[in-house]
Scaffold this motif. Structure first.
Motif, short mmCIF file in Angstrom:
data_model
loop_
_atom_site.label_atom_id
_atom_site.label_comp_id
_atom_site.label_asym_id
_atom_site.label_seq_id
_atom_site.Cartn_x
_atom_site.Cartn_y
_atom_site.Cartn_z
N GLY A 121 13.22 -4.00 -5.91
CA GLY A 121 12.22 -3.37 -6.82
C GLY A 121 10.93 -3.66 -6.61
O GLY A 121 10.04 -2.56 -6.57
N ARG A 122 10.40 -4.74 -5.91
CA ARG A 122 8.99 -4.94 -5.55
C ARG A 122 8.68 -4.05 -4.56
O ARG A 122 7.67 -3.62 -4.16
N ARG A 123 9.52 -3.98 -3.36
CA ARG A 123 9.39 -3.02 -2.35
C ARG A 123 9.31 -1.57 -2.88
O ARG A 123 8.48 -0.98 -2.24
N ALA A 124 10.06 -1.32 -3.73
CA ALA A 124 9.88 0.02 -4.33
C ALA A 124 8.62 0.25 -5.03
O ALA A 124 7.84 1.26 -4.87
N GLY A 125 8.01 -0.79 -5.40
CA GLY A 125 6.91 -0.69 -6.14
C GLY A 125 5.61 -0.47 -5.33
O GLY A 125 4.77 0.34 -5.40
N ARG A 126 6.10 -1.23 -4.21
CA ARG A 126 4.87 -1.06 -2.98
C ARG A 126 4.67 0.13 -2.50
O ARG A 126 3.75 1.06 -2.15
N ALA B 207 9.34 -2.51 -10.38
CA ALA B 207 8.73 -1.56 -9.46
C ALA B 207 7.49 -0.90 -9.96
O ALA B 207 6.45 -0.82 -9.49
N ALA B 208 7.69 -0.60 -11.27
CA ALA B 208 6.84 0.34 -11.74
C ALA B 208 5.38 -0.44 -12.25
O ALA B 208 4.29 -0.14 -11.87
N ASP B 209 5.69 -1.79 -12.68
CA ASP B 209 4.57 -2.60 -12.99
C ASP B 209 3.71 -3.08 -11.83
O ASP B 209 2.59 -2.95 -11.83
N LEU B 210 4.62 -3.35 -10.60
CA LEU B 210 4.05 -3.64 -9.32
C LEU B 210 3.13 -2.55 -8.94
O LEU B 210 1.60 -2.76 -8.46
N ALA B 211 3.62 -1.32 -8.92
CA ALA B 211 2.96 -0.19 -8.52
C ALA B 211 1.56 0.13 -9.29
O ALA B 211 0.79 0.32 -8.61
N ARG B 212 1.62 0.11 -10.71
CA ARG B 212 0.43 0.17 -11.50
C ARG B 212 -0.62 -0.90 -11.05
O ARG B 212 -1.93 -0.69 -11.02
#
Length: 170
Positions: free
Chosen positions: A16-21, A54-59
């Motif tokens: 999920g974190r990689r997807a956010g990145r 993922a959304a939170d990290l991307a934001r």
């Protein structure tokens, strides 16, 4: 059995974190072409993203890049003067901006974890020379002494922040 579940949960979180990145990178990269802001592009991409982490990290990464872009670019020029930001390929510029944004402004991610992830993304999206540049730039930045403001977004520019996207070549 519970060990398998916790390993699966860790793997899911890592994915999920990689997807956010990747989402943040896509938004910052697309904004380089000047049609929309990174935030608007990210929200369009997030419309189909089910993973909340993922959304939170991307934001968080996109917000850090937008709010601190001038400082991030100055850091790149300081630690790698032979690579002027305006002469970097758009993908390389986006990779470095997102990586530095996360390393300096994400309290939730340890710097060494963020560095390892961004070095791998640089290898995937740009190649081995960028992987080496990313590792060197992030390593030097991570070793720099920090002021208390480094862990928060720079709001000294007032409403609107820096001009995005800025005119660049590449």
């Amino acid at each position: 059995m519970s060990g398998d579940r916790s390993k699966t949960a860790r793997d899911d979180r890592r994915r999920g974190r990689r997807a956010g990145r990747r989402l943040a990178l896509a938004a910052v990269f697309e904004a380089e072409f000047g049609q929309r802001t990174p935030e608007a592009i990210l929200e369009r991409h997030l419309a189909s993203e089910a993973d909340v982490s993922a959304a939170d990290l991307a934001r968080e990464i996109v917000a850090a890049v937008v709010a601190n872009r001038d400082r991030i670019d100055a850091l790149i020029e300081e630690v790698a003067p032979q690579y002027p930001v305006v002469q970097l390929a758009r993908m390389d510029r986006a990779l470095l901006r997102c990586a530095i944004g996360e390393v300096l402004h994400s309290a939730a991610t340890p710097a060494r974890v963020a560095i390892a992830e961004w070095v791998e993304l640089a290898r995937i999206y740009s190649g081995d020379p960028m992987r080496r540049l990313m590792n060197g730039v992030l390593g030097r930045i991570a070793r720099m002494p920090r002021s208390p403001r480094d862990d928060r977004q720079d709001d000294t520019q007032g409403p609107g922040g820096s001009q995005w996207p800025a005119p660049t070549t590449g």
